[in-house]
Scaffold this motif. Sequence first.
Motif, PDB file in Angstrom:
ATOM      1  N   CYS A   1       0.852  -1.189   0.000  1.00 18.24           N
ATOM      2  CA  CYS A   1       0.000   0.000   0.000  1.00 18.24           C
ATOM      3  C   CYS A   1       0.887   1.237   0.000  1.00 18.24           C
ATOM      4  N   GLU A   2       0.562   2.215  -0.823  1.00 13.38           N
ATOM      5  CA  GLU A   2       1.388   3.425  -0.897  1.00 13.38           C
ATOM      6  C   GLU A   2       1.236   4.304   0.328  1.00 13.38           C
ATOM      7  N   PHE A   3       0.192   4.084   1.132  1.00 14.24           N
ATOM      8  CA  PHE A   3      -0.044   4.922   2.299  1.00 14.24           C
ATOM      9  C   PHE A   3       0.537   4.327   3.582  1.00 14.24           C
ATOM     10  N   CYS A   4       0.397   3.001   3.775  1.00 17.77           N
ATOM     11  CA  CYS A   4       0.857   2.384   5.019  1.00 17.77           C
ATOM     12  C   CYS A   4       1.954   1.351   4.794  1.00 17.77           C
ATOM     13  N   GLU A   5       2.303   1.071   3.544  1.00 13.17           N
ATOM     14  CA  GLU A   5       3.330   0.115   3.163  1.00 13.17           C
ATOM     15  C   GLU A   5       3.030  -1.300   3.667  1.00 13.17           C
ATOM     16  N   PHE A   6       1.752  -1.618   3.849  1.00  9.58           N
ATOM     17  CA  PHE A   6       1.333  -2.946   4.273  1.00  9.58           C
ATOM     18  C   PHE A   6       1.322  -3.862   3.054  1.00  9.58           C
ATOM     19  N   PRO A   7       1.961  -5.052   3.125  1.00  9.26           N
ATOM     20  CA  PRO A   7       1.939  -5.973   1.988  1.00  9.26           C
ATOM     21  C   PRO A   7       0.613  -6.735   1.917  1.00  9.26           C
ATOM     22  N   LEU A   8       0.032  -6.814   0.716  1.00  9.98           N
ATOM     23  CA  LEU A   8      -1.227  -7.528   0.522  1.00  9.98           C
ATOM     24  C   LEU A   8      -1.359  -7.951  -0.927  1.00  9.98           C
ATOM     25  N   PRO A   9      -2.256  -8.914  -1.233  1.00  7.68           N
ATOM     26  CA  PRO A   9      -2.434  -9.345  -2.622  1.00  7.68           C
ATOM     27  C   PRO A   9      -2.947  -8.200  -3.499  1.00  7.68           C
ATOM     28  N   ALA A  10      -2.505  -8.177  -4.744  1.00  8.59           N
ATOM     29  CA  ALA A  10      -2.864  -7.097  -5.673  1.00  8.59           C
ATOM     30  C   ALA A  10      -4.370  -6.977  -5.863  1.00  8.59           C
ATOM     31  N   VAL A  11      -5.084  -8.101  -5.803  1.00  9.05           N
ATOM     32  CA  VAL A  11      -6.527  -8.079  -6.004  1.00  9.05           C
ATOM     33  C   VAL A  11      -7.234  -7.271  -4.901  1.00  9.05           C
ATOM     34  N   ASP A  12      -6.626  -7.166  -3.731  1.00 13.06           N
ATOM     35  CA  ASP A  12      -7.227  -6.438  -2.604  1.00 13.06           C
ATOM     36  C   ASP A  12      -6.713  -5.008  -2.471  1.00 13.06           C
ATOM     37  N   LEU A  13      -5.756  -4.609  -3.299  1.00 14.43           N
ATOM     38  CA  LEU A  13      -5.097  -3.307  -3.131  1.00 14.43           C
ATOM     39  C   LEU A  13      -6.050  -2.124  -3.295  1.00 14.43           C
ATOM     40  N   ALA A  14      -6.875  -2.105  -4.329  1.00 18.01           N
ATOM     41  CA  ALA A  14      -7.750  -0.954  -4.586  1.00 18.01           C
ATOM     42  C   ALA A  14      -8.700  -0.723  -3.417  1.00 18.01           C
ATOM     43  N   GLU A  15      -9.313  -1.785  -2.929  1.00 13.61           N
ATOM     44  CA  GLU A  15     -10.246  -1.659  -1.800  1.00 13.61           C
ATOM     45  C   GLU A  15      -9.511  -1.181  -0.547  1.00 13.61           C
ATOM     46  N   HIS A  16      -8.314  -1.732  -0.300  1.00 14.32           N
ATOM     47  CA  HIS A  16      -7.533  -1.330   0.870  1.00 14.32           C
ATOM     48  C   HIS A  16      -7.138   0.143   0.788  1.00 14.32           C
ATOM     49  N   GLN A  17      -6.657   0.569  -0.384  1.00 14.91           N
ATOM     50  CA  GLN A  17      -6.208   1.958  -0.507  1.00 14.91           C
ATOM     51  C   GLN A  17      -7.365   2.945  -0.456  1.00 14.91           C
ATOM     52  N   GLU A  18      -8.542   2.504  -0.837  1.00 14.65           N
ATOM     53  CA  GLU A  18      -9.719   3.367  -0.722  1.00 14.65           C
ATOM     54  C   GLU A  18      -9.957   3.724   0.736  1.00 14.65           C
ATOM     55  N   VAL A  19      -9.828   2.739   1.611  1.00 15.67           N
ATOM     56  CA  VAL A  19     -10.023   2.968   3.053  1.00 15.67           C
ATOM     57  C   VAL A  19      -8.789   3.644   3.653  1.00 15.67           C
ATOM     58  N   CYS A  20      -7.615   3.097   3.346  1.00 16.95           N
ATOM     59  CA  CYS A  20      -6.368   3.587   3.936  1.00 16.95           C
ATOM     60  C   CYS A  20      -6.077   5.038   3.532  1.00 16.95           C
ATOM     61  N   GLY A  21      -6.357   5.386   2.294  1.00 16.73           N
ATOM     62  CA  GLY A  21      -6.098   6.746   1.811  1.00 16.73           C
ATOM     63  C   GLY A  21      -7.025   7.776   2.429  1.00 16.73           C
ATOM     64  N   ASN A  22      -8.156   7.334   2.995  1.00 13.94           N
ATOM     65  CA  ASN A  22      -9.084   8.259   3.638  1.00 13.94           C
ATOM     66  C   ASN A  22      -8.733   8.540   5.099  1.00 13.94           C
ATOM     67  N   ARG A  23      -7.736   7.800   5.632  1.00 10.81           N
ATOM     68  CA  ARG A  23      -7.289   8.114   6.999  1.00 10.81           C
ATOM     69  C   ARG A  23      -6.665   9.507   6.988  1.00 10.81           C
ATOM     70  N   THR A  24      -6.680  10.151   8.124  1.00 15.08           N
ATOM     71  CA  THR A  24      -6.127  11.508   8.200  1.00 15.08           C
ATOM     72  C   THR A  24      -4.953  11.560   9.157  1.00 15.08           C
ATOM     73  N   GLU A  25      -4.091  12.512   8.915  1.00 15.03           N
ATOM     74  CA  GLU A  25      -2.975  12.809   9.815  1.00 15.03           C
ATOM     75  C   GLU A  25      -2.916  14.309   9.995  1.00 15.03           C
ATOM     76  N   LEU A  26      -2.424  14.715  11.145  1.00 21.31           N
ATOM     77  CA  LEU A  26      -2.330  16.130  11.460  1.00 21.31           C
ATOM     78  C   LEU A  26      -1.154  16.755  10.724  1.00 21.31           C
ATOM     79  N   CYS A  27      -1.417  17.856  10.036  1.00 16.52           N
ATOM     80  CA  CYS A  27      -0.349  18.638   9.403  1.00 16.52           C
ATOM     81  C   CYS A  27       0.149  19.612  10.466  1.00 16.52           C
ATOM     82  N   TYR A  28       1.401  19.485  10.863  1.00 19.22           N
ATOM     83  CA  TYR A  28       1.940  20.335  11.924  1.00 19.22           C
ATOM     84  C   TYR A  28       2.268  21.740  11.432  1.00 19.22           C
ATOM     85  N   GLN A  29       2.222  21.946  10.128  1.00 17.83           N
ATOM     86  CA  GLN A  29       2.474  23.268   9.589  1.00 17.83           C
ATOM     87  C   GLN A  29       1.246  24.168   9.734  1.00 17.83           C
ATOM     88  N   CYS A  30       0.066  23.635   9.394  1.00 20.10           N
ATOM     89  CA  CYS A  30      -1.148  24.456   9.435  1.00 20.10           C
ATOM     90  C   CYS A  30      -2.127  23.980  10.501  1.00 20.10           C
TER      91      CYS A  30
END
Length: 198
Positions: free
Chosen positions: A90-119
């Motif tokens: 996964c490009e967001f969490c670097e978790f290894p998983l089968p390619a068939v599950d990647l799109a669904e995983h990244q849909e959820v994983c990419g929606n997680r948020t992190e605090l921007c310490y700049q703004c």
Amino acid sequence: MTTETGEISIVCNHCDRDIPAQNIDLHRVHCARNLEKCKICGDMVPKKHAEEHFSNTHAPVPCSMCKETIAREVFDNHKGETCPKRIVTCEFCEFPLPAVDLAEHQEVCGNRTELCYQCNSYVRLRETYSHQTKCPGSVLNNVESSRRIPRAAEGDGNGRRRRDGNGVSNKRLFFTIAITGIAVLIGSLFFQRKPEGS
């Protein structure tokens, strides 16, 4: 046909090789009895090894991951790029998983948020790169930023210091270290005690 040495050669109608004229009869008998032309690649293969040649060179290969049978010519491409069960990260969490599950995983994983310490705002992981280029608190977007105090070190306006970038306050860190030290001290005293009566 004549060779460079002046000998006359004849093309064998079984293997299509130039054979010296004096050896052609013996060659034809040997060639027809022992050699076979591969129907796929055209190579001359000993008849007793024809099946082995096919299975090692041309036979479809079963994929150990997806269990499909793949043509040998495209097997490496299948394993590295098209197999639905190949392991990707996964490009967001670097978790290894089968390619068939990647799109669904990244849909959820990419929606997680992190605090921007700049703004000091929360940003979706999938939007982090574009946010970094447009962030109002970014060093790139502030002309006088080299003279300002970094935002992470500023207070929150109520006289309290903000937490450090990793989310742990200095007091909490000190408290954790103190408790750990006390636990180690008590544990070492407990295990050093000699049993009574010995």
